[in-house]
Design a protein around this motif. Structure first.
Motif: not given
Length: 98
Positions: A50, A60-62, A91, A95-97
């Protein structure tokens, strides 16, 4: 922070229980994010970090390849990782879903 005296985690220690909540530090020891969760274990794992936000809000999760991180324990036993990524680079990742 001098990481030379910190004990590197073995690949068998790269588990959700050990890594969740670990701070990710940049080359200047700036906190870039924290580990949200881990897919897999060991060096082949994918670490979800995050980044951004404040106190976990708006982060934002990556997804990062575990090999891009160096996990270690400090003298108090707290797990953290270092990386050569910058905050802006993290950043800019998609984004990881879940």
């Amino acid at each position: 922070m001098d990481h030379t005296n910190h004990q590197r985690l073995s690949e068998t220690e790269w588990t959700q229980d050990n890594l969740e909540g670990a701070k990710i530090l940049g080359t200047d020891d700036e906190t870039l994010g924290t580990v949200s969760h881990v897919h897999g274990s060991g060096a082949g794992s994918t670490v979800i970090v995050d980044v951004g936000g404040f106190l976990g809000i708006g982060a934002k999760p990556v997804a990062l390849n575990g090999q891009r991180l160096t996990f270690m324990r400090d003298q108090d036993g707290t797990v953290h990782a270092t990386t050569t990524f910058t905050k802006d680079e993290l950043k800019s990742l998609p984004e990881h879903h879940h």
